[in-house]
Design a protein around this motif. Structure first.
Motif, mmCIF file in Angstrom:
data_model
loop_
_atom_site.group_PDB
_atom_site.id
_atom_site.type_symbol
_atom_site.label_atom_id
_atom_site.label_comp_id
_atom_site.label_asym_id
_atom_site.label_seq_id
_atom_site.Cartn_x
_atom_site.Cartn_y
_atom_site.Cartn_z
ATOM 1 N N THR A 133 96.233 44.019 23.336
ATOM 2 C CA THR A 133 97.674 43.663 23.501
ATOM 3 C C THR A 133 98.199 42.497 22.953
ATOM 4 O OG1 THR A 133 97.949 42.397 25.493
ATOM 5 C CG2 THR A 133 98.070 44.840 25.695
ATOM 6 N N GLU A 134 96.737 41.914 22.533
ATOM 7 C CA GLU A 134 96.896 40.643 21.583
ATOM 8 C C GLU A 134 97.268 40.866 20.348
ATOM 9 O OE1 GLU A 134 94.668 38.022 23.795
ATOM 10 O OE2 GLU A 134 95.495 37.811 25.302
ATOM 11 N N PRO A 135 97.915 39.887 19.393
ATOM 12 C CA PRO A 135 97.208 40.266 18.307
ATOM 13 C C PRO A 135 95.968 39.665 18.004
ATOM 14 C CG PRO A 135 98.704 38.252 18.319
ATOM 15 C CD PRO A 135 98.907 38.992 19.919
ATOM 16 N N LEU A 136 95.354 40.369 16.789
ATOM 17 C CA LEU A 136 93.258 40.448 16.096
ATOM 18 C C LEU A 136 94.280 38.677 15.462
ATOM 19 C CD1 LEU A 136 92.670 43.747 15.742
ATOM 20 C CD2 LEU A 136 91.730 42.212 17.477
ATOM 21 N N GLN A 137 92.786 37.830 15.555
ATOM 22 C CA GLN A 137 93.008 36.931 14.367
ATOM 23 C C GLN A 137 91.926 35.874 13.785
ATOM 24 O OE1 GLN A 137 93.976 33.497 17.343
ATOM 25 N NE2 GLN A 137 96.173 34.319 17.247
ATOM 26 N N GLY A 138 91.781 36.183 12.939
ATOM 27 C CA GLY A 138 90.798 35.505 12.018
ATOM 28 C C GLY A 138 90.106 36.719 11.524
ATOM 29 N N THR A 139 88.384 36.389 11.527
ATOM 30 C CA THR A 139 87.476 37.337 11.032
ATOM 31 C C THR A 139 87.985 38.235 11.334
ATOM 32 O OG1 THR A 139 86.540 35.266 10.352
ATOM 33 C CG2 THR A 139 85.320 38.117 10.573
ATOM 34 N N GLN A 140 88.080 38.719 13.082
ATOM 35 C CA GLN A 140 88.235 39.909 14.012
ATOM 36 C C GLN A 140 89.131 40.979 13.370
ATOM 37 O OE1 GLN A 140 88.618 39.140 17.946
ATOM 38 N NE2 GLN A 140 86.150 39.316 18.052
ATOM 39 N N ASN A 141 90.551 40.019 12.883
ATOM 40 C CA ASN A 141 91.561 40.676 11.721
ATOM 41 C C ASN A 141 90.810 40.999 10.584
ATOM 42 O OD1 ASN A 141 94.609 41.328 11.782
ATOM 43 N ND2 ASN A 141 94.598 39.792 10.451
ATOM 44 N N ASP A 142 90.501 40.422 10.033
ATOM 45 C CA ASP A 142 89.979 40.945 8.922
ATOM 46 C C ASP A 142 88.719 42.045 9.091
ATOM 47 O OD1 ASP A 142 91.398 38.244 8.050
ATOM 48 O OD2 ASP A 142 89.811 37.641 7.631
ATOM 49 N N VAL A 143 88.398 42.001 9.120
ATOM 50 C CA VAL A 143 87.059 43.409 9.752
ATOM 51 C C VAL A 143 88.040 44.555 10.111
ATOM 52 C CG1 VAL A 143 85.335 44.656 11.091
ATOM 53 C CG2 VAL A 143 85.114 42.111 10.272
ATOM 54 N N TYR A 144 89.166 44.280 11.170
ATOM 55 C CA TYR A 144 89.832 45.803 11.580
ATOM 56 C C TYR A 144 90.692 46.500 10.512
ATOM 57 C CZ TYR A 144 93.091 48.733 14.371
ATOM 58 O OH TYR A 144 94.344 49.062 14.440
ATOM 59 N N ARG A 145 91.645 45.046 9.808
ATOM 60 C CA ARG A 145 92.181 45.545 8.696
ATOM 61 C C ARG A 145 91.308 46.125 7.292
ATOM 62 N NH1 ARG A 145 96.486 42.603 7.095
ATOM 63 N NH2 ARG A 145 97.100 43.775 4.985
ATOM 64 N N PHE A 146 90.340 45.983 7.253
ATOM 65 C CA PHE A 146 89.540 46.684 5.937
ATOM 66 C C PHE A 146 89.024 47.738 6.851
ATOM 67 C CE2 PHE A 146 85.008 47.300 4.292
ATOM 68 C CZ PHE A 146 85.017 47.246 2.812
ATOM 69 N N ILE A 147 88.655 47.723 8.028
ATOM 70 C CA ILE A 147 88.383 49.530 8.108
ATOM 71 C C ILE A 147 89.516 50.232 8.050
ATOM 72 C CG2 ILE A 147 87.468 50.883 10.083
ATOM 73 C CD1 ILE A 147 85.592 48.852 10.815
ATOM 74 N N LEU A 148 90.731 50.022 8.661
ATOM 75 C CA LEU A 148 91.689 50.649 8.211
ATOM 76 C C LEU A 148 92.491 51.427 7.300
ATOM 77 C CD1 LEU A 148 94.167 51.752 10.483
ATOM 78 C CD2 LEU A 148 95.142 49.668 9.388
ATOM 79 N N THR A 149 92.052 50.115 6.453
ATOM 80 C CA THR A 149 92.563 50.987 4.815
ATOM 81 C C THR A 149 92.042 51.263 4.030
ATOM 82 O OG1 THR A 149 91.884 48.488 4.468
ATOM 83 C CG2 THR A 149 94.155 48.233 4.877
ATOM 84 N N HIS A 150 90.729 51.645 4.970
ATOM 85 C CA HIS A 150 90.214 52.666 3.750
ATOM 86 C C HIS A 150 89.499 54.155 4.509
ATOM 87 C CE1 HIS A 150 88.420 49.055 2.327
ATOM 88 N NE2 HIS A 150 87.303 49.258 1.358
ATOM 89 N N ASN A 151 90.071 54.392 5.420
ATOM 90 C CA ASN A 151 90.219 55.561 5.806
ATOM 91 C C ASN A 151 88.627 56.493 5.426
ATOM 92 O OD1 ASN A 151 92.992 55.442 5.958
ATOM 93 N ND2 ASN A 151 93.502 56.373 3.715
#
Length: 145
Positions: free
Chosen positions: A13-31
């Protein structure tokens, strides 16, 4: 076991921050499945073990899962974005475009600014557009999902 589950629910429920956010975003956008080395290379990490650490944290939060030698999204958590194919679009951008369209429609349909209420409506619409433009640029700049 319940204690770990409660902590996991709280973490998602808490927003991801820093490198974890970057990793999650990377996986999310690669499909597709993404490997540890690919993540480390693309995000310019010092070693694959750093990527592994962040992947383990995301896996504990149940946001990603390991599948056939790679990682895929398990749960999509988008607070400020809408995902269209590989693109993450800030929600406020859609509101901004709608507000601009409404302002253009007002100016085309009612080009005469003789009425006091019409001038107030145009000023209000301009303030709303400014607010959404600020929020959209803030989301783009922060890159928080």
């Amino acid at each position: 076991m319940n204690k770990r589950k409660k902590q996991t629910d709280k973490d998602t429920t808490e927003p991801l921050q820093g490198t974890q956010n970057d990793v999650y975003r990377f996986i999310l956008t690669h499909n597709k499945r993404v490997g540890i080395r690919e993540i480390a290379r693309e995000l310019d990490m010092s070693s694959p073990s750093v990527a592994q650490h962040h992947l383990n944290k995301l896996e504990e939060m149940e946001l990603i899962k390991r599948e056939w030698g790679g990682y895929v999204i398990n749960k999509i958590v988008l607070r400020n974005h809408i995902k269209i194919n590989r693109f993450l679009i800030p929600r406020s951008l859609l509101y901004l475009l709608f507000s601009i369209s409404a302002l253009i429609a007002e100016l085309i349909l009612y080009p005469d600014i003789l009425y006091h209420a019409y001038a107030i409506a145009l000023i209000t619409q301009t303030i709303i557009i400014t607010f959404f433009a600020y929020e959209t640029t803030k989301i783009y700049r922060d890159k928080v999902i």
